[in-house]
Design a protein around this motif. Structure first.
Motif, PDB file in Angstrom:
ATOM      1  N   ALA A 419       0.838  -1.200   0.000  1.00  0.00           N
ATOM      2  CA  ALA A 419       0.000   0.000   0.000  1.00  0.00           C
ATOM      3  C   ALA A 419       0.876   1.254   0.000  1.00  0.00           C
ATOM      4  O   ALA A 419       0.649   2.197  -0.777  1.00  0.00           O
ATOM      5  CB  ALA A 419      -0.934  -0.005   1.212  1.00  0.00           C
ATOM      6  N   ILE A 420       1.889   1.274   0.867  1.00  0.00           N
ATOM      7  CA  ILE A 420       2.807   2.426   0.913  1.00  0.00           C
ATOM      8  C   ILE A 420       3.544   2.567  -0.414  1.00  0.00           C
ATOM      9  O   ILE A 420       3.674   3.672  -0.972  1.00  0.00           O
ATOM     10  CB  ILE A 420       3.816   2.266   2.069  1.00  0.00           C
ATOM     11  CG1 ILE A 420       3.106   2.365   3.421  1.00  0.00           C
ATOM     12  CG2 ILE A 420       4.928   3.315   1.959  1.00  0.00           C
ATOM     13  CD1 ILE A 420       2.524   3.728   3.730  1.00  0.00           C
ATOM     14  N   ASP A 421       4.036   1.469  -0.955  1.00  0.00           N
ATOM     15  CA  ASP A 421       4.813   1.493  -2.189  1.00  0.00           C
ATOM     16  C   ASP A 421       3.963   1.996  -3.362  1.00  0.00           C
ATOM     17  O   ASP A 421       4.436   2.770  -4.200  1.00  0.00           O
ATOM     18  CB  ASP A 421       5.340   0.085  -2.488  1.00  0.00           C
ATOM     19  CG  ASP A 421       6.540   0.091  -3.421  1.00  0.00           C
ATOM     20  OD1 ASP A 421       7.535   0.753  -3.098  1.00  0.00           O
ATOM     21  OD2 ASP A 421       6.473  -0.573  -4.479  1.00  0.00           O
ATOM     22  N   THR A 422       2.707   1.557  -3.400  1.00  0.00           N
ATOM     23  CA  THR A 422       1.815   1.944  -4.489  1.00  0.00           C
ATOM     24  C   THR A 422       1.527   3.444  -4.459  1.00  0.00           C
ATOM     25  O   THR A 422       1.572   4.125  -5.494  1.00  0.00           O
ATOM     26  CB  THR A 422       0.490   1.153  -4.409  1.00  0.00           C
ATOM     27  OG1 THR A 422       0.773  -0.243  -4.494  1.00  0.00           O
ATOM     28  CG2 THR A 422      -0.445   1.541  -5.543  1.00  0.00           C
ATOM     29  N   ILE A 423       1.236   3.974  -3.281  1.00  0.00           N
ATOM     30  CA  ILE A 423       0.948   5.410  -3.173  1.00  0.00           C
ATOM     31  C   ILE A 423       2.210   6.222  -3.456  1.00  0.00           C
ATOM     32  O   ILE A 423       2.151   7.265  -4.122  1.00  0.00           O
ATOM     33  CB  ILE A 423       0.370   5.745  -1.787  1.00  0.00           C
ATOM     34  CG1 ILE A 423      -0.981   5.041  -1.590  1.00  0.00           C
ATOM     35  CG2 ILE A 423       0.180   7.253  -1.627  1.00  0.00           C
ATOM     36  CD1 ILE A 423      -1.561   5.180  -0.195  1.00  0.00           C
ATOM     37  N   ALA A 424       3.358   5.750  -2.977  1.00  0.00           N
ATOM     38  CA  ALA A 424       4.614   6.462  -3.245  1.00  0.00           C
ATOM     39  C   ALA A 424       4.873   6.551  -4.748  1.00  0.00           C
ATOM     40  O   ALA A 424       5.326   7.591  -5.254  1.00  0.00           O
ATOM     41  CB  ALA A 424       5.775   5.743  -2.554  1.00  0.00           C
ATOM     42  N   ALA A 425       4.579   5.464  -5.469  1.00  0.00           N
ATOM     43  CA  ALA A 425       4.768   5.474  -6.923  1.00  0.00           C
ATOM     44  C   ALA A 425       3.850   6.486  -7.589  1.00  0.00           C
ATOM     45  O   ALA A 425       4.268   7.233  -8.480  1.00  0.00           O
ATOM     46  CB  ALA A 425       4.509   4.070  -7.479  1.00  0.00           C
ATOM     47  N   GLN A 426       2.604   6.531  -7.163  1.00  0.00           N
ATOM     48  CA  GLN A 426       1.645   7.451  -7.769  1.00  0.00           C
ATOM     49  C   GLN A 426       1.990   8.905  -7.443  1.00  0.00           C
ATOM     50  O   GLN A 426       1.804   9.794  -8.276  1.00  0.00           O
ATOM     51  CB  GLN A 426       0.222   7.118  -7.288  1.00  0.00           C
ATOM     52  CG  GLN A 426      -0.297   5.772  -7.768  1.00  0.00           C
ATOM     53  CD  GLN A 426      -0.525   5.737  -9.263  1.00  0.00           C
ATOM     54  OE1 GLN A 426      -0.505   6.759  -9.932  1.00  0.00           O
ATOM     55  NE2 GLN A 426      -0.729   4.541  -9.813  1.00  0.00           N
ATOM     56  N   LEU A 427       2.501   9.146  -6.249  1.00  0.00           N
ATOM     57  CA  LEU A 427       2.928  10.502  -5.901  1.00  0.00           C
ATOM     58  C   LEU A 427       4.081  10.940  -6.795  1.00  0.00           C
ATOM     59  O   LEU A 427       4.137  12.085  -7.261  1.00  0.00           O
ATOM     60  CB  LEU A 427       3.349  10.568  -4.427  1.00  0.00           C
ATOM     61  CG  LEU A 427       2.228  10.495  -3.388  1.00  0.00           C
ATOM     62  CD1 LEU A 427       2.818  10.312  -1.988  1.00  0.00           C
ATOM     63  CD2 LEU A 427       1.369  11.764  -3.423  1.00  0.00           C
ATOM     64  N   ASP A 428       5.016  10.025  -7.046  1.00  0.00           N
ATOM     65  CA  ASP A 428       6.156  10.344  -7.908  1.00  0.00           C
ATOM     66  C   ASP A 428       5.712  10.541  -9.352  1.00  0.00           C
ATOM     67  O   ASP A 428       6.300  11.334 -10.092  1.00  0.00           O
ATOM     68  CB  ASP A 428       7.192   9.221  -7.831  1.00  0.00           C
ATOM     69  CG  ASP A 428       8.536   9.632  -8.422  1.00  0.00           C
ATOM     70  OD1 ASP A 428       8.749  10.831  -8.642  1.00  0.00           O
ATOM     71  OD2 ASP A 428       9.366   8.739  -8.672  1.00  0.00           O
ATOM     72  N   ALA A 429       4.671   9.836  -9.761  1.00  0.00           N
ATOM     73  CA  ALA A 429       4.191   9.918 -11.145  1.00  0.00           C
ATOM     74  C   ALA A 429       3.359  11.169 -11.402  1.00  0.00           C
ATOM     75  O   ALA A 429       2.999  11.449 -12.556  1.00  0.00           O
ATOM     76  CB  ALA A 429       3.361   8.684 -11.489  1.00  0.00           C
ATOM     77  N   ASP A 430       3.037  11.915 -10.329  1.00  0.00           N
ATOM     78  CA  ASP A 430       2.217  13.126 -10.491  1.00  0.00           C
ATOM     79  C   ASP A 430       0.898  12.808 -11.191  1.00  0.00           C
ATOM     80  O   ASP A 430       0.523  13.446 -12.176  1.00  0.00           O
ATOM     81  CB  ASP A 430       2.964  14.207 -11.287  1.00  0.00           C
ATOM     82  CG  ASP A 430       4.133  14.777 -10.506  1.00  0.00           C
ATOM     83  OD1 ASP A 430       4.094  14.718  -9.272  1.00  0.00           O
ATOM     84  OD2 ASP A 430       5.083  15.270 -11.138  1.00  0.00           O
ATOM     85  N   GLY A 431       0.199  11.812 -10.672  1.00  0.00           N
ATOM     86  CA  GLY A 431      -1.065  11.416 -11.272  1.00  0.00           C
ATOM     87  C   GLY A 431      -2.163  12.431 -11.013  1.00  0.00           C
ATOM     88  O   GLY A 431      -1.984  13.420 -10.297  1.00  0.00           O
ATOM     89  N   GLU A 432      -3.329  12.175 -11.616  1.00  0.00           N
ATOM     90  CA  GLU A 432      -4.476  13.055 -11.409  1.00  0.00           C
ATOM     91  C   GLU A 432      -4.869  13.061  -9.932  1.00  0.00           C
ATOM     92  O   GLU A 432      -4.896  12.018  -9.280  1.00  0.00           O
ATOM     93  CB  GLU A 432      -5.668  12.577 -12.252  1.00  0.00           C
ATOM     94  CG  GLU A 432      -5.475  12.722 -13.746  1.00  0.00           C
ATOM     95  CD  GLU A 432      -5.489  14.168 -14.192  1.00  0.00           C
ATOM     96  OE1 GLU A 432      -6.143  14.974 -13.503  1.00  0.00           O
ATOM     97  OE2 GLU A 432      -4.844  14.481 -15.202  1.00  0.00           O
TER      98      GLU A 432
END
Length: 495
Positions: A419-432
């Motif tokens: 869960a932490i890894d997934t959110i960290a990836a999305q934060l880095d990706a600058d998603g919507e």
């Protein structure tokens, strides 16, 4: 450390064979090739390599051009390109040498250049290399000064007063390159949705009007108008080399002074704005402008650049690609392994996804997406990492998405870590923002007492992710719990 973002989005280029065919079909290039094949030992050229004036009518006739000044000008332009691209070689005359009984003193001789044979016997890369030399030559012509009255610039001693031109060659080239760069960006906008023609006023304004300016001033509008007229001349020169499709400014609009400036205002409607010039980069133009930017040191990636490189280069390279470009890049990369190499490709991707650096979560996200394209052949490599604390979670997701019935349940600490890894990836990706908020709320809602447990997760991004969850969660109590958990995580980590 997170992967460095390219300065430009990746471009999808046509194949070199297609681009070479486009280059050979560019009107100016066709005429240059025609004259290179027409020239012979009796062809006379001036000291500067130009075709002598009394030979221009024959050259124009050979190219089926009009027997007038325009035809002679087109023939002269094509001849210069043939010389500039090595399709013809011109030998400078020896001083004072000339044929007896002629006025050929100061004339040179011309022979077929080595590059002419490469157009039919060489590779597509050879053709494109020659064409790029032609693009450079046309670009130089397009940024040359406009000489309204050349005689006024020539002094009594025959020297030319270049200062009187008020011409800065570097500034002129930089301005045109900036315009072409903006056109390149607009063409790639929204994953290629911006491939339609761009109004010339908008392109000129993109170089003149400050980003933070509201209503343009009269002075700014006048500058835009002048830039439009200069660009109109330049795009008329650039179109025959094949980089743009150009609809020139309607000459009827130029009769009334100030009309063009009015067009640059935001109020010009769609029906009218097309009369002020419309320009569109061709596939060959995308290739040519990218080549010029690469030569200037600009990071201008293209889909396919990463094929044949290691999985680490692939996952770092596509870190901030648009989704469609990332899929295309991964598909090309996987194709290099073939079906028989799918297990090896998947194993290499998984190995490259490991790590505790800042960019690792996003690498793992792209690894998971890449494995989705790898097909069922990747199954053995994925199952081999089920017990890996960093990769076991994404391995289970991949197997579950493929309908595998024998996927072992993950331990609780792996669930929280993923869960932490997934959110960290999305934060880095600058998603919507909406999608990210939904992910945050969905993951925290799946587990009762989520914030009571998640702060203990041994992941480098735990505290940062929890702070972000505190900002993003719409439920006030959950947001407060996330902020408390982030404080505990920082205290636990000693930070």
């Amino acid at each position: 450390m997170s992967a460095e973002r390219p300065s430009l989005p990746p471009v999808r280029l046509n194949s070199e064979a297609e681009l070479a065919r486009d280059a050979l079909a560019a009107p100016l290039f066709v005429r240059a090739v025609g004259l290179a094949r027409w020239a012979g030992p009796d062809t006379r050229v001036g000291a500067g390599g130009e075709l002598v004036e009394d030979q221009l009518p024959a050259a124009a006739e050979h190219l089926a051009l009009p027997a007038d000044e325009d035809g002679a000008a087109y023939a002269s332009e094509a001849w210069r390109l043939a010389v500039d691209t090595g399709l013809l070689d011109v030998t400078d005359p020896e001083e004072g040498e000339g044929d007896e009984g002629t006025d050929s003193e100061g004339e040179g001789t011309v022979t077929t250049g080595e590059n002419l044979a490469l157009l039919t016997g060489g590779s597509p890369q050879d053709v494109l290399s020659i064409w790029l030399d032609g693009l450079d030559a046309v670009h130089a012509d397009a940024t040359a000064p406009v000489l309204d009255d050349f005689a006024d610039l020539v002094g009594e001693d025959g020297s030319i007063d270049f200062d009187a031109l008020d011409w800065d060659p570097e500034a002129e080239a930089e301005f045109l390159d900036g315009v072409l760069g903006n056109l390149y960006l607009l063409t790639l906008a929204d994953n290629g949705a911006g491939e339609g023609p761009v109004p010339l006023p908008a392109l000129a304004a993109s170089m003149i009007v400050p980003d933070d300016m509201g209503e343009p001033t009269d002075d700014i509008l006048e500058q835009v108008s002048e830039a439009m007229m200069r660009l109109d001349d330049q795009f008329r020169l650039l179109e025959p080399i094949g980089i743009v499709e150009y609809r020139p400014v309607d000459e009827a609009l130029l009769v009334e002074e100030g009309e063009a400036a009015d067009a640059s205002a935001a109020g010009a409607d769609d029906e009218d704005v097309t009369r002020y010039g419309m320009v569109k980069l061709t596939p060959l133009g995308l290739y040519g402008i990218r080549a010029r930017m690469l030569e200037a040191g600009v990071d201008a990636p293209a889909v396919g650049d990463l094929a044949g490189k290691g999985a680490d280069a692939l996952l770092d390279g596509i870190a901030h690609y648009p989704e469609s470009a990332a899929r295309a890049e991964v598909t090309l990369w996987l194709a290099g392994y073939g079906a028989e190499g799918a297990v090896a490709a998947a194993a290499e991707l998984l190995a490259a996804a490991r790590g505790t650096d800042e960019g690792a979560p996003l690498r793992r996200l792209h690894c998971q997406q890449a494995l989705a394209l790898a097909g069922p052949e990747a199954d053995p490599a994925v199952r081999a990492v089920l017990g890996d604390p960093e990769l076991g979670g994404l391995a289970r997701v991949w197997l579950a998405e493929r309908g595998a019935a024998d996927v072992p349940a993950p331990p609780e600490d792996m669930i929280f870590w993923l869960a932490i890894d997934t959110i960290a990836a999305q934060l880095d990706a600058d998603g919507e923002l909406d999608e990210l908020q939904g992910l945050v709320e969905g993951l925290s809602a799946q587990h009762s007492g989520f914030f009571d447990e998640v702060w203990r997760v041994d992941h480098p991004a735990t505290a940062d992710v929890l702070e972000a969850m505190g900002r993003l969660h719409s439920d006030k109590k959950a947001a407060k719990d996330a902020r408390k958990a982030a404080f505990k995580a920082r205290s636990r980590a000693g930070g």
